[in-house]
Design an enzyme around this catalytic site. Structure first.
Site, PDB file in Angstrom:
ATOM      1  N   LYS A 133      50.252  -8.047 -41.353  1.00 55.33           N
ATOM      2  CA  LYS A 133      51.209  -6.994 -40.970  1.00 55.33           C
ATOM      3  C   LYS A 133      52.602  -7.272 -41.505  1.00 55.33           C
ATOM      4  O   LYS A 133      53.316  -6.358 -41.927  1.00 55.33           O
ATOM      5  CB  LYS A 133      51.277  -6.853 -39.443  1.00 55.33           C
ATOM      6  CG  LYS A 133      50.115  -6.088 -38.866  1.00 55.33           C
ATOM      7  CD  LYS A 133      50.447  -5.657 -37.442  1.00 55.33           C
ATOM      8  CE  LYS A 133      49.266  -4.956 -36.787  1.00 55.33           C
ATOM      9  NZ  LYS A 133      49.454  -4.796 -35.348  1.00 55.33           N
TER      10      LYS A 133
ATOM     11  N   LYS B  11      38.140  -3.464 -41.644  1.00 57.35           N
ATOM     12  CA  LYS B  11      37.840  -3.056 -40.266  1.00 57.35           C
ATOM     13  C   LYS B  11      38.464  -1.692 -39.961  1.00 57.35           C
ATOM     14  O   LYS B  11      39.491  -1.329 -40.549  1.00 57.35           O
ATOM     15  CB  LYS B  11      38.303  -4.121 -39.274  1.00 57.35           C
ATOM     16  CG  LYS B  11      39.776  -4.249 -39.166  1.00 57.35           C
ATOM     17  CD  LYS B  11      40.201  -5.109 -37.973  1.00 57.35           C
ATOM     18  CE  LYS B  11      41.717  -5.056 -37.931  1.00 57.35           C
ATOM     19  NZ  LYS B  11      42.394  -5.710 -36.900  1.00 57.35           N
TER      20      LYS B  11
ATOM     21  N   LYS C  25      43.850   1.302 -36.465  1.00 57.09           N
ATOM     22  CA  LYS C  25      44.755   2.372 -36.034  1.00 57.09           C
ATOM     23  C   LYS C  25      45.789   2.690 -37.103  1.00 57.09           C
ATOM     24  O   LYS C  25      46.319   3.786 -37.168  1.00 57.09           O
ATOM     25  CB  LYS C  25      45.518   1.942 -34.779  1.00 57.09           C
ATOM     26  CG  LYS C  25      44.711   1.978 -33.517  1.00 57.09           C
ATOM     27  CD  LYS C  25      45.598   1.545 -32.349  1.00 57.09           C
ATOM     28  CE  LYS C  25      44.785   1.147 -31.147  1.00 57.09           C
ATOM     29  NZ  LYS C  25      45.426   0.136 -30.324  1.00 57.09           N
TER      30      LYS C  25
END
Ligand code: TYM
Length: 327
Positions: free
Chosen positions: A111, A192, A195
């Site tokens: 991130k 994966k 969101k």
């Protein structure tokens, strides 16, 4: 009685990966353990958020917990920021956490992407997560596979604290499902389901209507072999569909492979979509009722009270052990 703690971030919409890897697995645990389930709004602040959206997503996530079957008579459901012990406990734990161990966290590396502008909050995120868990003396933490490394850090911090300051924390165990702990993106089964994905074809949202669910499954990326078999490495798309189908219907992957052996991918996609639609239908109906009933705020207030009671006790023990003068 064992204690269970788990949390989910109120960011974006909850997807099928969150449901299979976590939320669905929370519900039966209520039968056997004292459960604390949290909407981790402070974690959501580690990347920029629209304040109004954060507020509405926080209530929506609480509604989804209830719609999925969380029973507020048995379990505490609360918002992380309603219990200040989490921030205080996180600070105390930060003081025994090493920069090096936080720098090795793969979620931070993904991130933050090594950027100087990643926030300090994003860097220390796993310490807040450790505080969430340890303050409740949780025995079990049901999560998806992506949280495994954070759980390892949590255990290390608990053990380090106990060694330096004396026995305060129970060492928690992660509970990761055998099937469905890592649901992959429908449009890219190498990654994966997430969101923060750009494409709406990545995920099934829990509140998607049946037509959209069917459309997304029909477009799911697979492979060109045209043979249904389970092989996560070489056939991640088909294996992902089999995992989802298996969790939704309770039929084992082996039995599904046997049954679909001579059928085409199209069949598997449509039947998996149908199984998901059937599973989500009652949840979606209950969600609408829960949100209209106005009960969410009441449940959260009661949950926060219980959470403050339990976590407050552990926080006092931490403060005392570390040498802070009592009030
Ligand atoms: P979050 O909000 O990203 O995800 C919530 C839960 O969903 C699981 N999950 C998945 N499982 C299977 N397949 C996927 N593709 C998938 N994507 C997400 C996650 O593993 C998680 O269990 N840091 C946590 C929230 C947290 C927490 C905690 C969890 C904060 N404090 C204390 C447990 C205990 C997170 O960001 O989850």
């Amino acid at each position: 009685m064992k204690r269970v703690f788990s949390g989910m971030q109120p960011t974006g919409d909850l997807h099928l990966g969150n449901y299979i890897g976590a939320l669905k697995r929370f519900i039966p645990l209520q039968e056997e353990a004292e459960c604390f389930f949290c909407v981790v709004d402070l974690h959501a602040l580690t990347v920029p958020r629209d304040p109004e959206e954060l507020r509405s997503k926080t209530l929506e996530l609480a509604g989804l917990y209830l719609a999925a079957g969380l029973d507020p008579e048995r379990s505490a459901l609360f918002v992380q920021s309603h219990n200040p012990a989490h921030s205080e406990g996180a600070w105390l734990l930060q003081c025994i956490t090493r920069m090096g161990e936080l720098g090795r966290m793969t979620q931070f590396k993904d991130k933050g992407k090594g950027s100087d502008s990643a926030t300090a909050g994003l860097f220390s995120y796993p310490v807040l997560m450790a505080a969430d868990i340890l303050l409740y003396q949780a025995d079990l933490v049901p999560v998806g596979e992506d949280q495994k490394q954070h759980l390892e850090l949590t255990r290390d911090l608990a053990d380090r604290f106990n060694r330096i300051y004396g026995e305060v924390f129970k060492i928690p165990e992660p509970q990761i499902g055998e099937t469905g702990a890592r649901i992959m993106a429908l449009d890219n089964p190498e990654k994966k389901m997430s969101k923060s994905a750009d494409s709406s074809l990545n995920s099934i949202q829990l509140l998607d209507d049946p037509d959209l669910i069917l459309k997304k499954f029909k477009r799911a990326v697979t492979d060109s072999e045209n043979r249904i078999r389970y092989d996560r490495e070489n056939k991640p798309g088909i294996s992902n569909l089999l995992d989802i189908h298996s969790v939704m219907t309770g039929e084992s992957v082996d039995s599904l492979v046997e049954r679909y052996r001579d059928k085409g991918y199209g069949h598997l996609k449509i039947d998996t979509a149908e199984a998901v639609i059937q599973e989500l239908k009652p949840l979606q109906e209950r969600f609408r009722d829960v949100m209209e009933s106005g009960e969410v705020q009441r449940v959260l207030a009661r949950g926060a009270e219980r959470a403050r009671e339990v976590a407050g006790e552990t926080l006092s023990r931490m403060q005392q052990a570390m040498g802070l003068v009592s009030k």
